[in-house]
Motif scaffolding. Structure first.
Motif, PDB file in Angstrom:
ATOM      1  N   LYS A 188      32.335  45.406  29.962  1.00 55.59           N
ATOM      2  CA  LYS A 188      30.943  45.859  29.835  1.00 55.59           C
ATOM      3  C   LYS A 188      30.608  46.152  28.384  1.00 55.59           C
ATOM      4  CE  LYS A 188      30.294  47.485  34.501  1.00 55.59           C
ATOM      5  NZ  LYS A 188      31.022  48.462  35.303  1.00 55.59           N
ATOM      6  N   SER A 189      31.632  46.593  27.622  1.00 54.98           N
ATOM      7  CA  SER A 189      31.337  46.962  26.236  1.00 54.98           C
ATOM      8  C   SER A 189      31.502  45.792  25.274  1.00 54.98           C
ATOM      9  CB  SER A 189      32.225  48.133  25.804  1.00 54.98           C
ATOM     10  OG  SER A 189      33.568  47.849  26.068  1.00 54.98           O
ATOM     11  N   ILE A 190      32.358  44.826  25.597  1.00 54.95           N
ATOM     12  CA  ILE A 190      32.503  43.674  24.711  1.00 54.95           C
ATOM     13  C   ILE A 190      32.282  42.401  25.513  1.00 54.95           C
ATOM     14  CG2 ILE A 190      34.050  44.732  23.013  1.00 54.95           C
ATOM     15  CD1 ILE A 190      36.387  43.577  24.567  1.00 54.95           C
ATOM     16  N   ALA A 191      31.591  41.461  24.911  1.00 56.63           N
ATOM     17  CA  ALA A 191      31.306  40.208  25.602  1.00 56.63           C
ATOM     18  C   ALA A 191      32.538  39.322  25.538  1.00 56.63           C
ATOM     19  CB  ALA A 191      30.115  39.517  24.960  1.00 56.63           C
ATOM     20  N   VAL A 192      33.136  39.060  26.673  1.00 57.02           N
ATOM     21  CA  VAL A 192      34.305  38.200  26.674  1.00 57.02           C
ATOM     22  C   VAL A 192      34.327  37.405  27.971  1.00 57.02           C
ATOM     23  CG1 VAL A 192      35.793  39.990  27.650  1.00 57.02           C
ATOM     24  CG2 VAL A 192      36.811  38.147  26.333  1.00 57.02           C
ATOM     25  N   THR A 193      34.754  36.161  27.839  1.00 55.35           N
ATOM     26  CA  THR A 193      34.911  35.328  29.015  1.00 55.35           C
ATOM     27  C   THR A 193      36.371  35.389  29.424  1.00 55.35           C
ATOM     28  OG1 THR A 193      33.255  33.874  28.079  1.00 55.35           O
ATOM     29  CG2 THR A 193      34.527  33.020  29.934  1.00 55.35           C
ATOM     30  N   ARG A 194      36.628  35.763  30.664  1.00 54.75           N
ATOM     31  CA  ARG A 194      38.012  36.017  31.059  1.00 54.75           C
ATOM     32  C   ARG A 194      38.501  34.961  32.041  1.00 54.75           C
ATOM     33  NH1 ARG A 194      39.288  39.530  35.249  1.00 54.75           N
ATOM     34  NH2 ARG A 194      37.216  40.385  35.009  1.00 54.75           N
ATOM     35  N   MET A 195      39.709  34.477  31.787  1.00 50.60           N
ATOM     36  CA  MET A 195      40.368  33.595  32.747  1.00 50.60           C
ATOM     37  C   MET A 195      41.610  34.311  33.216  1.00 50.60           C
ATOM     38  SD  MET A 195      40.067  30.021  30.693  1.00 50.60           S
ATOM     39  CE  MET A 195      40.908  29.007  31.893  1.00 50.60           C
ATOM     40  N   MET A 196      41.705  34.498  34.510  1.00 50.43           N
ATOM     41  CA  MET A 196      42.784  35.310  35.038  1.00 50.43           C
ATOM     42  C   MET A 196      43.685  34.431  35.890  1.00 50.43           C
ATOM     43  SD  MET A 196      42.189  38.972  35.509  1.00 50.43           S
ATOM     44  CE  MET A 196      43.431  40.179  35.814  1.00 50.43           C
ATOM     45  N   ILE A 197      44.905  34.215  35.405  1.00 51.18           N
ATOM     46  CA  ILE A 197      45.842  33.402  36.167  1.00 51.18           C
ATOM     47  C   ILE A 197      46.664  34.329  37.047  1.00 51.18           C
ATOM     48  CG2 ILE A 197      47.819  31.863  35.999  1.00 51.18           C
ATOM     49  CD1 ILE A 197      46.691  31.015  33.261  1.00 51.18           C
ATOM     50  N   THR A 198      46.663  34.087  38.327  1.00 53.02           N
ATOM     51  CA  THR A 198      47.395  34.988  39.205  1.00 53.02           C
ATOM     52  C   THR A 198      47.711  34.296  40.526  1.00 53.02           C
ATOM     53  OG1 THR A 198      47.310  37.086  40.375  1.00 53.02           O
ATOM     54  CG2 THR A 198      45.239  35.962  40.091  1.00 53.02           C
ATOM     55  N   HIS A 199      48.677  34.837  41.250  1.00 47.08           N
ATOM     56  CA  HIS A 199      48.850  34.323  42.603  1.00 47.08           C
ATOM     57  C   HIS A 199      48.395  35.368  43.617  1.00 47.08           C
ATOM     58  CE1 HIS A 199      52.933  35.874  41.461  1.00 47.08           C
ATOM     59  NE2 HIS A 199      52.574  36.671  42.427  1.00 47.08           N
ATOM     60  N   ASP A 200      47.776  36.423  43.073  1.00 53.04           N
ATOM     61  CA  ASP A 200      47.353  37.516  43.924  1.00 53.04           C
ATOM     62  C   ASP A 200      45.843  37.412  44.165  1.00 53.04           C
ATOM     63  OD1 ASP A 200      46.854  39.863  45.174  1.00 53.04           O
ATOM     64  OD2 ASP A 200      47.996  41.108  43.766  1.00 53.04           O
ATOM     65  N   LEU A 201      45.478  36.991  45.385  1.00 48.83           N
ATOM     66  CA  LEU A 201      44.062  36.803  45.689  1.00 48.83           C
ATOM     67  C   LEU A 201      43.276  38.094  45.563  1.00 48.83           C
ATOM     68  CD1 LEU A 201      43.679  34.437  48.765  1.00 48.83           C
ATOM     69  CD2 LEU A 201      42.950  34.066  46.420  1.00 48.83           C
ATOM     70  N   SER A 202      43.934  39.225  45.845  1.00 46.20           N
ATOM     71  CA  SER A 202      43.196  40.484  45.809  1.00 46.20           C
ATOM     72  C   SER A 202      42.755  40.810  44.383  1.00 46.20           C
ATOM     73  CB  SER A 202      44.035  41.618  46.390  1.00 46.20           C
ATOM     74  OG  SER A 202      45.215  41.752  45.637  1.00 46.20           O
ATOM     75  N   VAL A 203      43.581  40.419  43.396  1.00 44.43           N
ATOM     76  CA  VAL A 203      43.207  40.636  42.000  1.00 44.43           C
ATOM     77  C   VAL A 203      41.938  39.852  41.685  1.00 44.43           C
ATOM     78  CG1 VAL A 203      43.871  40.152  39.615  1.00 44.43           C
ATOM     79  CG2 VAL A 203      45.519  41.158  41.184  1.00 44.43           C
ATOM     80  N   VAL A 204      41.901  38.599  42.149  1.00 44.42           N
ATOM     81  CA  VAL A 204      40.727  37.762  41.910  1.00 44.42           C
ATOM     82  C   VAL A 204      39.518  38.344  42.642  1.00 44.42           C
ATOM     83  CG1 VAL A 204      39.762  35.454  42.167  1.00 44.42           C
ATOM     84  CG2 VAL A 204      42.170  35.735  41.631  1.00 44.42           C
ATOM     85  N   ALA A 205      39.738  38.730  43.887  1.00 41.07           N
ATOM     86  CA  ALA A 205      38.634  39.229  44.705  1.00 41.07           C
ATOM     87  C   ALA A 205      37.975  40.440  44.061  1.00 41.07           C
ATOM     88  CB  ALA A 205      39.139  39.576  46.100  1.00 41.07           C
ATOM     89  N   THR A 206      38.794  41.321  43.429  1.00 42.24           N
ATOM     90  CA  THR A 206      38.222  42.546  42.891  1.00 42.24           C
ATOM     91  C   THR A 206      37.767  42.406  41.444  1.00 42.24           C
ATOM     92  OG1 THR A 206      40.418  43.286  42.298  1.00 42.24           O
ATOM     93  CG2 THR A 206      39.532  44.091  44.386  1.00 42.24           C
ATOM     94  N   SER A 207      38.175  41.340  40.763  1.00 39.42           N
ATOM     95  CA  SER A 207      37.862  41.357  39.333  1.00 39.42           C
ATOM     96  C   SER A 207      37.237  40.078  38.787  1.00 39.42           C
ATOM     97  CB  SER A 207      39.128  41.689  38.538  1.00 39.42           C
ATOM     98  OG  SER A 207      40.011  40.611  38.584  1.00 39.42           O
ATOM     99  N   CYS A 208      36.996  39.062  39.635  1.00 41.18           N
ATOM    100  CA  CYS A 208      36.461  37.818  39.088  1.00 41.18           C
ATOM    101  C   CYS A 208      35.194  37.383  39.809  1.00 41.18           C
ATOM    102  CB  CYS A 208      37.494  36.700  39.198  1.00 41.18           C
ATOM    103  SG  CYS A 208      38.976  37.014  38.251  1.00 41.18           S
ATOM    104  N   GLN A 209      34.402  36.582  39.077  1.00 35.18           N
ATOM    105  CA  GLN A 209      33.199  36.020  39.691  1.00 35.18           C
ATOM    106  C   GLN A 209      33.480  34.655  40.302  1.00 35.18           C
ATOM    107  OE1 GLN A 209      30.881  35.804  36.170  1.00 35.18           O
ATOM    108  NE2 GLN A 209      30.195  37.928  36.294  1.00 35.18           N
ATOM    109  N   LYS A 210      34.256  33.868  39.540  1.00 34.33           N
ATOM    110  CA  LYS A 210      34.515  32.513  40.021  1.00 34.33           C
ATOM    111  C   LYS A 210      36.002  32.321  40.262  1.00 34.33           C
ATOM    112  CE  LYS A 210      30.556  30.566  37.628  1.00 34.33           C
ATOM    113  NZ  LYS A 210      30.131  29.872  36.404  1.00 34.33           N
TER     114      LYS A 210
END
Lengths: 324, 321
Positions: free
Chosen positions: A200-222
């Motif tokens: 929220k404070s810095i503009a950054v595009t994040r790519m999150m590599i994970t095998h944990d769907l819950s991490v994606v579900a709670t922290s990613c848009q796409k």
């Protein structure tokens, strides 16, 4: 605006006579400010894709084709000097094994200093220290960490250090390669919420590599779902996880417990990854797919659009526009 | 740290004492009798043998002899050599310099050359030069040191006559000042070259594998992805991480610097402790042998402490509290 566009990316590992297709014709694009989760089981090519984009793979043992366009520059072909400039200032990484991601025999502050001076050679010690301590505060680390050695920190603290390091130059793209996987759930939760707060404070595009769907579900848009190096499904997290269109995504979702809603039996996907040096003809997932037909076993499905963004590579997806 | 050091010194002292006892017992258990050797093999007279036995206290029970040895040792007296009829301490003292000079210079040269080549080979693994170095290292490693020494003598001393065949100085000339230094250096070339050549492979391989291992570490990838130059990564981060195993091997080699070159000292007639040890073994010169062994055990114990201290200085993960 598109910040990163991967086009037809292929990565082949060459091991003697064997040629292993670790990433196979993957295309997708993300916009500035996006947060993208890249999921798939071990060996699905998630990390390889990121490593290839950053040109960290040894060219003697890998063959890379396609393009990775970052703001109009193809990272795969840009000249090494330009690549060095882009590294860390524009694209930074948080690695999985943060335990080993710093030299064990040098002080953390010294390593931060050297990395800072890669791009700001004239920066003074004091200036760097102030900058780093500000970053430490952002990720909830005490300033004294600056004078410590990596082994003097806990796993969670090291992960925070790695995140602070990745933010050294306010990168446009932040790749987190299993950055929270090795942590306990409490620390993982803390760090994820800190990351979201940071965004929220810095503009950054994040790519999150994970095998944990819950991490994606709670922290990613796409989300991108990879299987055996191929793109299975891509779309908004809310679409893909709520209404998976690819049988593999469906299998992944069903193998994770849901906190709310009714209790369902967890199902695993039978079988294992195919031999990538000798992939099956047709759809790569067909051997494990409960819906596989003769068509699936004979022909590989191209990714098909369900709507503007949502794509799935499955013959069962009917209608829409065919897309390469 | 001080407490640790003190503890280590005390333990080292205990170990040296134990080694003295062990050596004493083993030497005495071994067959052979110094008196018979001193008296000569052709018809030795019983009276002479009895007199010699009495003179050196060999008629006493072993524990009495040992007690006498240990008590005089603590007074700083290592006894007299049967063979040379001189105090052991002065015999060793005369020769320890020559051994230290030869072995010390060789050890330093070997670690410098071996690890430099190893650094290069590890960094450029698989390239032509790496393969050449590795092949040569393999060959040198398989070569017996004494054979190599003899070959060097044959080629450079006997045939080409570029260098002296043996000894440390030219006794006939009796050089002094600079001429003496140059003379010693000339005599040193061949034995030193032999020692360096046989020690290089160890350092080469240890360094090469250490560098390759460190280069595969995650943190190297981290530095690469920050845009740091390969040179900086290697010269600062890989180097310090790769240094530790070299220090270990170098320390162990230095510990044997006094006696480790015995074979080469014999081949080149180098007037060092090695030759003294060899002669004292073959002549059953108990006191002299004990003296040489004592010196070796002290130097090993000392070097091990030094290596541990260097380790703690190089690697922050090692702290002694």
């Amino acid at each position: 605006m598109k910040i990163l566009e991967i086009q037809d990316l292929c990565v082949t590992y060459i091991a003697g006579e064997k040629r292993i297709k670790a990433v196979d014709h993957v295309s997708f694009a993300i916009d500035e400010g996006d947060s993208l989760g890249i999921v798939g089981e071990s060996g699905s090519g998630k990390s390889t894709m990121a490593m290839a984009m950053l040109r960290l793979l040894d060219p003697r043992y890998t063959e890379i084709t396609g393009a990775a366009n970052y703001r109009g520059e193809n990272l795969l072909t840009v000249d090494p000097r330009r690549l060095s400039e882009l590294r860390w200032k524009d694209i930074a990484v948080v690695f999985q094994k943060s335990m080993n991601s710093l030299s064990p025999v040098h002080r953390i502050g010294e390593q931060f200093e050297d990395i800072y001076r890669v791009h700001e050679p004239k920066a003074s010690k004091k200036e760097i220290r102030e900058r780093v301590e500000k970053l430490f505060a952002m990720v909830n680390l005490a300033p004294r960490v600056y004078n410590l050695y990596p082994h003097e920190l806990s796993g969670g603290m090291l992960q925070r250090t790695s995140i602070a390091l990745s933010l050294l130059f306010h990168p446009k793209i932040l790749i987190m390669d299993e950055a929270t996987t090795a942590l306990d759930v409490v620390t993982q939760g803390q760090i994820l919420s800190e990351i979201k707060k940071l965004e929220k404070s810095i503009a950054v595009t994040r790519m999150m590599i994970t095998h944990d769907l819950s991490v994606v579900a709670t922290s990613c848009q796409k989300i991108i779902v990879l299987y055996a190096g191929q793109l299975m499904e891509f779309g908004y997290v809310r679409d893909v996880l709520a209404n998976p269109r690819h049988p593999y995504t469906e299998g992944l979702v069903r193998s994770f417990p849901s906190l709310h809603g009714k209790k369902e039996e967890l199902l695993s996907i039978p079988g294992s990854l195919p031999d990538l040096s000798n992939p099956p003809q047709g759809c790569i997932f067909a051997p494990r797919c409960p819906y596989a037909t003769d068509q699936c076993r004979a022909h590989r499905p191209e990714p098909r659009h369900i709507d503007d963004l949502h794509v799935a590579a499955c013959w069962r997806v009917k209608g829409g526009i065919q897309d390469a | 740290m001080k407490k640790y050091l003190l503890k280590r010194i005390v333990t080292a002292f205990g170990i040296v004492l134990f080694v003295i006892l062990l050596n004493y017992v083993i030497i005495r258990l071994a067959p052979g009798d110094p008196v018979r050797i001193m008296a000569g093999f052709d018809n030795p007279s019983q009276e002479l043998m009895d007199a010699l036995t009495k003179k050196y206290g060999l008629d006493q029970p072993l524990y009495v002899q040992f007690w006498r040895y240990i008590t005089t040792l603590f007074k700083g007296d290592m006894g007299d050599s049967y063979l040379y009829n001189q105090p052991v301490s002065s015999l060793i003292f005369e020769r320890v310099g020559a051994s230290l000079l030869l072995s010390g210079v060789s050890a330093v040269l070997a670690v410098l050359i071996g690890s430099t080549l190893g650094l290069y080979a590890g960094r450029h693994h698989g390239k032509a030069l790496d393969r050449t170095f590795s092949g040569v290292a393999y060959m040198l490693n398989a070569m017996p040191s004494f054979w190599l020494g003899i070959m060097l003598i044959l080629i450079f001393a006997s045939t080409l006559k570029w260098l002296p065949t043996q000894g440390m100085v030219n006794i006939r000339k009796g050089y002094t000042g600079w001429a003496y230094v140059v003379d010693v250096l000339q005599h040193m070339v061949l034995p030193c070259a032999t020692l360096v050549a046989v020690q290089i492979p160890t350092y080469f391989r240890i360094t090469k594998s250490s560098v390759m291992q460190v280069m595969a570490e995650e943190f190297v990838t981290t530095f690469r992805v920050t845009g740091m130059s390969e040179r900086k990564i290697f010269n600062k981060y890989v180097l310090k991480n790769a240094l530790l195993p070299i220090v270990t091997v170098f320390g162990i080699n230095l510990a044997y610097v006094i006696s480790g070159s015995t074979l080469i000292e014999i081949v080149f007639s180098w007037p060092g402790v090695g030759v003294l040890m060899y002669r004292s073994i073959s002549m059953r010169d108990y006191n002299l042998l004990m003296g040489v062994y004592l010196l070796i055990s002290i130097s090993v114990a000392f070097m091990m402490i030094v290596v541990d201290l260097i380790y703690a200085w190089l690697d922050p993960r090692i702290r002694y509290d």
